[in-house]
Design a protein around this motif. Structure first.
Motif, PDB file in Angstrom:
ATOM      1  N   GLU A 138      10.095  -7.622  11.715  1.00 54.55           N
ATOM      2  CA  GLU A 138      10.086  -8.713  10.747  1.00 54.55           C
ATOM      3  C   GLU A 138       9.349  -8.298   9.478  1.00 54.55           C
ATOM      4  O   GLU A 138       8.465  -8.997   8.985  1.00 54.55           O
ATOM      5  CB  GLU A 138       9.486  -9.970  11.374  1.00 54.55           C
ATOM      6  N   CYS A 139       9.723  -7.126   8.962  1.00 54.90           N
ATOM      7  CA  CYS A 139       9.097  -6.618   7.743  1.00 54.90           C
ATOM      8  C   CYS A 139      10.187  -6.121   6.805  1.00 54.90           C
ATOM      9  O   CYS A 139      11.356  -5.984   7.188  1.00 54.90           O
ATOM     10  CB  CYS A 139       8.110  -5.493   8.062  1.00 54.90           C
ATOM     11  N   GLU A 140       9.797  -5.857   5.568  1.00 52.73           N
ATOM     12  CA  GLU A 140      10.758  -5.362   4.586  1.00 52.73           C
ATOM     13  C   GLU A 140      10.070  -4.389   3.635  1.00 52.73           C
ATOM     14  O   GLU A 140       8.854  -4.378   3.505  1.00 52.73           O
ATOM     15  CB  GLU A 140      11.393  -6.524   3.807  1.00 52.73           C
ATOM     16  N   HIS A 141      10.892  -3.577   3.002  1.00 53.31           N
ATOM     17  CA  HIS A 141      10.445  -2.588   2.023  1.00 53.31           C
ATOM     18  C   HIS A 141       9.432  -1.618   2.631  1.00 53.31           C
ATOM     19  O   HIS A 141       8.250  -1.627   2.332  1.00 53.31           O
ATOM     20  CB  HIS A 141       9.894  -3.274   0.764  1.00 53.31           C
ATOM     21  N   ILE A 142       9.963  -0.759   3.522  1.00 54.50           N
ATOM     22  CA  ILE A 142       9.179   0.273   4.186  1.00 54.50           C
ATOM     23  C   ILE A 142       9.792   1.635   3.851  1.00 54.50           C
ATOM     24  O   ILE A 142      11.006   1.817   3.963  1.00 54.50           O
ATOM     25  CB  ILE A 142       9.180   0.087   5.717  1.00 54.50           C
ATOM     26  N   LEU A 187       0.835  -1.195   0.000  1.00 55.10           N
ATOM     27  CA  LEU A 187       0.000   0.000   0.000  1.00 55.10           C
ATOM     28  C   LEU A 187       0.874   1.250   0.000  1.00 55.10           C
ATOM     29  O   LEU A 187       1.915   1.290   0.679  1.00 55.10           O
ATOM     30  CB  LEU A 187      -0.906   0.052   1.235  1.00 55.10           C
ATOM     31  N   TRP A 188       0.428   2.257  -0.733  1.00 58.31           N
ATOM     32  CA  TRP A 188       1.029   3.592  -0.649  1.00 58.31           C
ATOM     33  C   TRP A 188       0.060   4.439   0.174  1.00 58.31           C
ATOM     34  O   TRP A 188      -1.009   4.805  -0.297  1.00 58.31           O
ATOM     35  CB  TRP A 188       1.235   4.186  -2.039  1.00 58.31           C
ATOM     36  N   ILE A 189       0.414   4.699   1.428  1.00 59.61           N
ATOM     37  CA  ILE A 189      -0.492   5.334   2.381  1.00 59.61           C
ATOM     38  C   ILE A 189      -0.296   6.843   2.337  1.00 59.61           C
ATOM     39  O   ILE A 189       0.816   7.348   2.548  1.00 59.61           O
ATOM     40  CB  ILE A 189      -0.242   4.791   3.800  1.00 59.61           C
ATOM     41  N   VAL A 190      -1.375   7.583   2.063  1.00 52.86           N
ATOM     42  CA  VAL A 190      -1.354   9.040   2.077  1.00 52.86           C
ATOM     43  C   VAL A 190      -2.423   9.525   3.060  1.00 52.86           C
ATOM     44  O   VAL A 190      -3.251   8.749   3.537  1.00 52.86           O
ATOM     45  CB  VAL A 190      -1.598   9.629   0.675  1.00 52.86           C
ATOM     46  N   PHE A 191      -2.404  10.825   3.338  1.00 49.12           N
ATOM     47  CA  PHE A 191      -3.289  11.392   4.354  1.00 49.12           C
ATOM     48  C   PHE A 191      -4.208  12.437   3.728  1.00 49.12           C
ATOM     49  O   PHE A 191      -3.751  13.317   2.992  1.00 49.12           O
ATOM     50  CB  PHE A 191      -2.464  12.025   5.482  1.00 49.12           C
ATOM     51  N   THR A 217       4.434   2.286   2.115  1.00 44.92           N
ATOM     52  CA  THR A 217       4.941   3.646   2.177  1.00 44.92           C
ATOM     53  C   THR A 217       3.980   4.460   3.027  1.00 44.92           C
ATOM     54  O   THR A 217       2.776   4.473   2.751  1.00 44.92           O
ATOM     55  CB  THR A 217       5.041   4.277   0.777  1.00 44.92           C
ATOM     56  N   ILE A 218       4.482   5.098   4.073  1.00 41.00           N
ATOM     57  CA  ILE A 218       3.688   6.035   4.869  1.00 41.00           C
ATOM     58  C   ILE A 218       4.141   7.434   4.457  1.00 41.00           C
ATOM     59  O   ILE A 218       5.225   7.884   4.830  1.00 41.00           O
ATOM     60  CB  ILE A 218       3.863   5.807   6.373  1.00 41.00           C
TER      61      ILE A 218
END
Length: 331
Positions: free
Chosen positions: A101-105, A59-63, A82-83
């Motif tokens: 335990e995550c990747e690609h942030i 997800l590409w997270i926008v506000f 992406t935040i």
């Protein structure tokens, strides 16, 4: 200034993906997923940041809102997110983000302030997280660290961030017993550490490349190398106030070694102002430090100067910039 990095990452919404310099350069965040829109400042529920971060798909997270999100517990971020705070002003408080335990942030253009509680960090990266880019965030006043990177988390870039009003700013490598942290690799560049007391960063075991950062008015030391760490400090500005010691070395014993040892710092082209003392170890210490070109071919760097100080005053931390135009996800 022509030599500053990332001139075009705001040209379109997803231009950030895969564009970090340094060890976090592979992070694509939520490049291949849809846009998720945060429509509420609530801690949880439909349209909340927490709801987007827990979803498993990219997800590409926008506000669509500005304001304060008070986190009652750590907000865990799942892989391929992406935040993206561009276009709004979002402040996280109460607790922080947990990258476990995550990747690609990718985390961009947020404020973190007022985290309370034992072991509460602004951004806590552990365990086994990788391919992370933190860009243009402002962080201050947490009860523990602002950014902590531990427990075999690696391939991380922190750029254009602003740190202030804090004690233990950034820890890389948690404890001498965590020998798996020998894998840690972090790049920190074009950041402004403004009057924070220590840990800019403090490093155990890992390899850390620092370049074109501005660190001033620290309270104990600027940068600390502990057990087996390798720190390459390149073209940074270190400006002392009362405390003059720039580089500190703490001796600790790795769990699988007989003797205790400190880490190593190699300083190349750094600028030391107002009596800041380099305090480099003599002998073979510098020869033990990696060179970034062993891992990535290029990075955008200039000689430290007053003009670089000026630009880091302006261009670090949260920025009042519009959200770039959206484009379709790349398959």
């Amino acid at each position: 200034m022509a030599s500053l990095p990332y001139a075009d990452v705001d040209s379109s919404l997803r231009s950030l993906a895969g564009r970090a310099e340094g060890f976090g350069r592979l992070s694509v965040g939520g490049l291949n997923g849809p846009v998720y829109r945060v429509t509420t400042l609530s801690d949880d529920g439909p349209g909340s940041l927490r709801e987007g971060c827990r979803r498993k798909e990219p997800l590409w997270i926008v506000f669509e809102v500005s304001g304060v999100i008070h986190l009652s517990s750590y907000l865990s971020v799942s892989s391929y997110k992406t935040i993206d705070g561009r276009g709004q002003r979002i402040k996280l408080t109460g607790k922080g983000l947990r990258l476990k335990e995550c990747e690609h942030i990718i985390i961009c253009n947020l404020e973190f302030e007022g985290g309370r509680g034992h072991d509460v960090d602004g951004i806590q990266i552990k365990p086994n997280a990788r391919h992370i880019w933190i860009d243009r965030c402002s962080l201050r006043d947490y009860d523990d660290g602002l950014i902590d990177i531990t427990r075999q988390s690696t391939d991380i870039t922190i750029s254009r961030c602003y740190f202030t009003q804090h004690d233990k700013t950034m820890l890389i490598g948690a404890d001498p017993s965590h020998i798996g942290d020998r894998c840690i690799r972090v790049t920190i560049h074009h950041c402004f550490f403004d009057g924070t007391r220590q840990r800019h960063p403090r490093v155990r075991f890992g390899k850390v490349h620092l370049y074109n950062n501005y660190t001033r008015n620290w309270g104990i030391y600027a940068v600390c190398a502990s057990v087996e760490s390798q720190i390459y400090s390149q073209c940074n500005i270190y400006e002392a106030r009362q405390k003059k010691k720039t580089f500190e070395y703490y001796t600790e014993k790795a769990a699988d070694m007989e003797g205790a040892k400190s880490g190593s710092i190699r300083s190349e082209g750094d600028l030391f102002l107002n009596g800041a003392q380099a305090c480099l170890l003599t002998g073979a210490s510098e020869e033990c430090v990696f060179h970034p070109s062993e891992f990535y071919p290029t990075w955008t760097m200039e000689a430290p100067s007053d003009s670089l100080k000026d630009i880091l005053h302006i261009c670090t931390g949260w920025q009042s910039i519009p959200r770039p135009a959206e484009q379709k996800a790349t398959a």
